[in-house]
Design a protein around this motif. Sequence first.
Motif, mmCIF file in Angstrom:
data_model
loop_
_atom_site.group_PDB
_atom_site.id
_atom_site.type_symbol
_atom_site.label_atom_id
_atom_site.label_comp_id
_atom_site.label_asym_id
_atom_site.label_seq_id
_atom_site.Cartn_x
_atom_site.Cartn_y
_atom_site.Cartn_z
ATOM 1 N N ALA A 40 3.777 35.678 -12.875
ATOM 2 C CA ALA A 40 3.570 36.402 -14.083
ATOM 3 C C ALA A 40 4.263 37.960 -13.877
ATOM 4 O O ALA A 40 5.037 38.241 -14.548
ATOM 5 N N SER A 43 8.130 37.698 -13.446
ATOM 6 C CA SER A 43 8.746 37.488 -14.687
ATOM 7 C C SER A 43 8.861 38.581 -15.574
ATOM 8 O O SER A 43 9.800 39.107 -16.343
ATOM 9 N N SER A 44 7.752 39.226 -15.439
ATOM 10 C CA SER A 44 7.577 40.692 -16.320
ATOM 11 C C SER A 44 8.588 41.516 -15.796
ATOM 12 O O SER A 44 8.855 42.487 -16.691
ATOM 13 N N VAL A 63 1.129 40.676 -19.891
ATOM 14 C CA VAL A 63 1.308 39.340 -19.833
ATOM 15 C C VAL A 63 0.120 38.649 -19.246
ATOM 16 O O VAL A 63 -0.915 39.148 -18.613
ATOM 17 N N THR A 64 -0.263 37.285 -20.175
ATOM 18 C CA THR A 64 -1.581 36.563 -19.762
ATOM 19 C C THR A 64 -0.874 35.188 -19.231
ATOM 20 O O THR A 64 0.115 34.737 -19.512
ATOM 21 N N ALA A 65 -1.470 34.660 -18.243
ATOM 22 C CA ALA A 65 -1.076 33.451 -17.734
ATOM 23 C C ALA A 65 -2.347 32.392 -17.875
ATOM 24 O O ALA A 65 -3.182 32.601 -17.493
ATOM 25 N N LEU A 82 3.251 31.717 -20.014
ATOM 26 C CA LEU A 82 3.010 33.186 -19.955
ATOM 27 C C LEU A 82 3.188 33.550 -21.367
ATOM 28 O O LEU A 82 3.999 33.085 -21.918
ATOM 29 N N ASP A 121 6.678 29.981 -22.279
ATOM 30 C CA ASP A 121 6.182 31.482 -22.572
ATOM 31 C C ASP A 121 6.215 31.488 -24.360
ATOM 32 O O ASP A 121 6.774 30.522 -24.835
#
Length: 127
Positions: A40, A43-44, A63-65, A82, A121
């Motif tokens: 996460a 990626s962010s 960001v939430t996963a 994500l 995503d």
Amino acid sequence: MQFEAKENGFVTHLSYGDLHVSGDEQYGFRPYQLMVSSIAVCSSGVLRKVLDKMRMPCSDMKVTAEVVRNEEKANRIEKIHLHFIISGENLQEEKVKKAIETSHKNCPMVQSVRDSIVITDSFELVS
């Protein structure tokens, strides 16, 4: 990295501080939490850089996963979704979508698990 056994898990000493890892959340971070966090956050971070290069800097990002694990197969991680919440000016939906695709292609953590964990995503833009 070197990990030392302790009574309820392991610890490694890093320049930022000690990292405690354990299967029991009372004694440290669980291994799956570290894996999901790595994917996460990597990626962010890559997404922020891509947006900057596209001249669409974000002023804030969350960001939430959501994780799907398979209990029948050693409780392995099978899917991670994500969801990015991105704030900024001049953010264009189609370009942000392309930026997210680019970030996944350039994120070392996503690429490390690409054939074993399905990464999906979604995103929303907020002013």
